[in-house]
Motif scaffolding. Structure first.
Motif, PDB file in Angstrom:
ATOM      1  N   THR A  20     -16.488   1.557   4.970  1.00  0.00           N
ATOM      2  CA  THR A  20     -15.652   2.139   3.914  1.00  0.00           C
ATOM      3  C   THR A  20     -14.577   1.150   3.469  1.00  0.00           C
ATOM      4  O   THR A  20     -14.273   1.048   2.275  1.00  0.00           O
ATOM      5  CB  THR A  20     -15.009   3.448   4.402  1.00  0.00           C
ATOM      6  OG1 THR A  20     -16.027   4.331   4.878  1.00  0.00           O
ATOM      7  CG2 THR A  20     -14.256   4.135   3.272  1.00  0.00           C
ATOM      8  N   ASN A  24     -14.009  -0.820  -0.327  1.00  0.00           N
ATOM      9  CA  ASN A  24     -12.744  -0.950  -1.052  1.00  0.00           C
ATOM     10  C   ASN A  24     -12.214  -2.386  -1.071  1.00  0.00           C
ATOM     11  O   ASN A  24     -11.088  -2.622  -1.509  1.00  0.00           O
ATOM     12  CB  ASN A  24     -11.691  -0.042  -0.407  1.00  0.00           C
ATOM     13  CG  ASN A  24     -11.952   1.421  -0.654  1.00  0.00           C
ATOM     14  OD1 ASN A  24     -11.567   1.981  -1.677  1.00  0.00           O
ATOM     15  ND2 ASN A  24     -12.619   2.077   0.300  1.00  0.00           N
ATOM     16  N   MET A  27     -10.443  -3.931  -4.288  1.00  0.00           N
ATOM     17  CA  MET A  27      -9.119  -3.375  -4.540  1.00  0.00           C
ATOM     18  C   MET A  27      -8.114  -3.875  -3.518  1.00  0.00           C
ATOM     19  O   MET A  27      -6.981  -4.239  -3.847  1.00  0.00           O
ATOM     20  CB  MET A  27      -9.191  -1.844  -4.516  1.00  0.00           C
ATOM     21  CG  MET A  27      -7.840  -1.139  -4.709  1.00  0.00           C
ATOM     22  SD  MET A  27      -6.895  -0.902  -3.162  1.00  0.00           S
ATOM     23  CE  MET A  27      -7.873   0.376  -2.353  1.00  0.00           C
ATOM     24  N   ARG A 190      -6.346   4.679   5.510  1.00  0.00           N
ATOM     25  CA  ARG A 190      -5.209   4.031   4.846  1.00  0.00           C
ATOM     26  C   ARG A 190      -4.271   3.361   5.833  1.00  0.00           C
ATOM     27  O   ARG A 190      -3.656   2.345   5.517  1.00  0.00           O
ATOM     28  CB  ARG A 190      -4.464   5.057   3.983  1.00  0.00           C
ATOM     29  CG  ARG A 190      -5.239   5.410   2.717  1.00  0.00           C
ATOM     30  CD  ARG A 190      -4.803   6.744   2.117  1.00  0.00           C
ATOM     31  NE  ARG A 190      -5.559   7.025   0.897  1.00  0.00           N
ATOM     32  CZ  ARG A 190      -6.830   7.454   0.866  1.00  0.00           C
ATOM     33  NH1 ARG A 190      -7.468   7.654   2.008  1.00  0.00           N
ATOM     34  NH2 ARG A 190      -7.430   7.677  -0.287  1.00  0.00           N
ATOM     35  N   THR A 199      -2.530   5.989  -2.121  1.00  0.00           N
ATOM     36  CA  THR A 199      -3.441   5.011  -2.699  1.00  0.00           C
ATOM     37  C   THR A 199      -4.841   5.594  -2.879  1.00  0.00           C
ATOM     38  O   THR A 199      -5.396   6.202  -1.966  1.00  0.00           O
ATOM     39  CB  THR A 199      -3.538   3.762  -1.804  1.00  0.00           C
ATOM     40  OG1 THR A 199      -2.213   3.234  -1.586  1.00  0.00           O
ATOM     41  CG2 THR A 199      -4.406   2.689  -2.445  1.00  0.00           C
ATOM     42  N   LYS A 200      -5.398   5.432  -4.069  1.00  0.00           N
ATOM     43  CA  LYS A 200      -6.764   5.881  -4.331  1.00  0.00           C
ATOM     44  C   LYS A 200      -7.749   4.937  -3.645  1.00  0.00           C
ATOM     45  O   LYS A 200      -7.696   3.724  -3.844  1.00  0.00           O
ATOM     46  CB  LYS A 200      -7.043   5.908  -5.834  1.00  0.00           C
ATOM     47  CG  LYS A 200      -6.193   6.915  -6.616  1.00  0.00           C
ATOM     48  CD  LYS A 200      -6.602   8.341  -6.304  1.00  0.00           C
ATOM     49  CE  LYS A 200      -5.828   9.332  -7.175  1.00  0.00           C
ATOM     50  NZ  LYS A 200      -6.178  10.739  -6.836  1.00  0.00           N
ATOM     51  N   MET A 201      -8.647   5.504  -2.838  1.00  0.00           N
ATOM     52  CA  MET A 201      -9.650   4.698  -2.156  1.00  0.00           C
ATOM     53  C   MET A 201     -11.009   5.383  -2.248  1.00  0.00           C
ATOM     54  O   MET A 201     -11.096   6.618  -2.296  1.00  0.00           O
ATOM     55  CB  MET A 201      -9.276   4.488  -0.683  1.00  0.00           C
ATOM     56  CG  MET A 201      -8.015   3.669  -0.451  1.00  0.00           C
ATOM     57  SD  MET A 201      -7.698   3.288   1.310  1.00  0.00           S
ATOM     58  CE  MET A 201      -9.000   2.095   1.649  1.00  0.00           C
ATOM     59  N   LEU A 202     -12.048   4.567  -2.267  1.00  0.00           N
ATOM     60  CA  LEU A 202     -13.407   5.097  -2.213  1.00  0.00           C
ATOM     61  C   LEU A 202     -13.734   5.488  -0.774  1.00  0.00           C
ATOM     62  O   LEU A 202     -13.236   4.882   0.167  1.00  0.00           O
ATOM     63  CB  LEU A 202     -14.406   4.046  -2.695  1.00  0.00           C
ATOM     64  CG  LEU A 202     -14.209   3.497  -4.113  1.00  0.00           C
ATOM     65  CD1 LEU A 202     -15.163   2.325  -4.361  1.00  0.00           C
ATOM     66  CD2 LEU A 202     -14.407   4.593  -5.152  1.00  0.00           C
TER      67      LEU A 202
END
Length: 291
Positions: A20, A24, A27, A190, A199-202
């Protein structure tokens, strides 16, 4: 530079955290956070640990190591993950005890970057589920040889973590329980990445995709889209409710077909694990992520 070592434990997230984080990686790289591919660093670090024999790496050695494992410059945070950092599966249990090699191995890892801010991350696992998986994984081993003469009640995490804290000499040790990971996955992800909770994360549902029925996951996503949780606690409550209804038992429950084990022993080992977790959560030098 910050260096975050994710050290397992074995049979916890099965490298989903690493995968995962790699999802990311672009980014994160924009923020100076580097997640190397395992093929870039695992053998290199293993060989360097053997040659250094626990001694601190020189500046030149550190630069050579960084050049070998990443093409990025100006690294703010480096994330390295390997379940074997604490020891190989065949040596987790020995006559010297449970994870007897871990403190020395963690000291040696920290000495790869002696001038950096080092953090270690570990998800614990109930020995009642660890031991049967270990037995199935270690080739050519039977139960007696795997246990090395130890009683199941001697497989305890609290003494291991206490020795690790002492070995790390004030460096951060972040701990959680594998059994809680479905509820705290976004926070763990995170925390290891070193980014803010907002924070936006996949991949926030990467683990739920494995342990929840597709229908349940679709319904949960639909519910979250129309009832966005306002706090971490609210999200955990929603996830817990959907897991209770749609969790896949075969993905969550581990059978314990071990010689001499019955439900009473499983309950006793689990109770000892719960006591260890409570002790670890209160241990100075440990940051514990709880649901």
């Amino acid at each position: 530079m910050q260096v975050a070592f994710h050290i397992g434990a074995h049979f916890t997230d099965e490298e989903r955290l690493l995968q995962t984080l790699l999802l990311n990686a672009p980014m994160l790289a924009e923020r100076g956070i580097v997640v190397p591919e395992p093929a870039r660093f695992r053998r290199t670090i293993r060989d360097l640990l053997v040659s250094l024999k626990g001694a601190p790496a020189t500046i030149e050695t550190q630069e050579t190591l960084l050049d070998a494992i990443t093409d990025h410059d100006h690294i703010q945070r480096l994330i390295l993950a390997n379940d074997n950092f604490m020891g190989y599966p065949a040596r987790l249990i020995s006559r010297d005890g449970f994870h007897s090699l871990a403190p020395a191995r963690l000291r040696a890892l920290a000495n790869l970057f002696p001038n950096s801010a080092i953090e270690f991350y570990v998800g614990l696992i109930n020995p009642a589920t660890l031991i049967p998986q270990l037995l199935g994984f270690v080739k050519g081993s039977d139960y007696e040889s795997l246990m090395s003469g130890l009683d199941p009640m001697e497989i305890r995490w609290a003494p291991v973590l206490a020795r690790m804290v002492e070995a790390l000499g004030g460096r951060n040790l972040v701990v959680w329980c594998n059994e809680d990971t479905p509820l705290i996955w976004p926070e763990v992800l995170r925390r290891i990445a070193g980014v803010e909770l907002e924070t936006k994360m996949l991949g926030d549902e990467a683990l739920l995709e494995v342990i929840m029925a597709p229908e349940g996951l679709a319904r949960m996503r639909s519910y979250l889209a129309t009832h966005a949780p306002q706090t971490v606690a609210q999200r955990r409550k929603i996830v817990s409710a959907f897991l209770d209804k749609f969790g896949l038992a075969e993905k969550i429950e581990i059978e314990v077909p071990l010689p001499g084990w019955d439900q009473a022993l499983v309950a006793e080992v689990t109770a000892a694990y719960d006591a260890d977790v409570a002790e670890i959560a209160a241990m100075p030098g440990v940051e514990f992520i709880a649901p």
